[in-house]
Motif scaffolding. Sequence first.
Motif, short mmCIF file in Angstrom:
data_model
loop_
_atom_site.label_atom_id
_atom_site.label_comp_id
_atom_site.label_asym_id
_atom_site.label_seq_id
_atom_site.Cartn_x
_atom_site.Cartn_y
_atom_site.Cartn_z
N VAL A 238 -5.91 -2.48 -14.03
CA VAL A 238 -5.06 -2.85 -12.90
C VAL A 238 -3.75 -3.52 -13.31
N CYS A 246 -5.77 3.87 -8.31
CA CYS A 246 -6.89 3.17 -8.94
C CYS A 246 -7.67 4.15 -9.80
N ILE A 253 -3.18 0.56 -6.49
CA ILE A 253 -3.14 -0.79 -7.03
C ILE A 253 -2.06 -1.61 -6.33
N CYS A 266 -7.24 -3.81 -6.61
CA CYS A 266 -7.49 -2.67 -5.73
C CYS A 266 -8.27 -3.18 -4.53
#
Length: 271
Positions: A238, A246, A253, A266
Amino acid sequence: MPELPEVETVRRGLEPQICGRRIVGVICRVPRLRLPLDPQLEMLLGGQVIHAISRRAKYLLFKLDKGTLLLHLGMSGVLRLVKSEAPIAKHDHVDLRLDDGQLLRFNDTRRFGLLLYLQGDPNLHSLLQHLGPEPLETDLPEDYLFTRSRKRNLAIKNFIMDQKVLVGVGNIYASEALFAAGIDPRRKAGRIKRQESITLLRCIQAILAEAIIAGGTTLKDFRQSDGRPGYFKQQLQVYGRKGMGCLQCDGTIQQVTLGQRSTYFCENCQG
């Protein structure tokens, strides 16, 4: 800023190369870094042998005959072993001359690092005295985070980055661990359930261990002690991926600011 895995990578890279070496000289090209450099540093360190290098949080501790050299890389510090004839680059602030002809050179663009000579127990120094436990300690209770987080109203991400709670968990690995644990970084620490806290601690430990093995995270200012970049960045799920898909679901994200630090997560995976 170099985080725990980067500092541990530097420690592991340097220790076999300089332990047993004697410091025969010190060159300071600036009067201070984050804190003033001791003007007597050459006299204090000269002739002492480096017996071991340990790490406490993000500090490196060089065990000498009569004391300890405490070093922090700050935001941009780099330690390298170079030959005595190596040209001096901009921001090469301190050299430790070793008895084998090499120099342990500290380069720090932003001068947020520090270099202190301590006598006595270094753990009693104000910089180390109030630090929390190491996340990779084998005897850390599995419900440690749950116990410490009760009635705490700050965001869980800020909580695990508090060096009085747990040392060495910086911005990158906090985001990554919370993603792995499926916990929204904005949730109040005091609202985290016991099993969630156990899972989070395990994720912190696993991710830090993986990053150490991989050699730290490749950042603009960080290089390993031999000049090679770290390799963990390719595994980030991330951090730094705002607006990207994601890797675990079909979500995107997100980025928010918590405690003046960019935070990535996320919403689907970290509900």
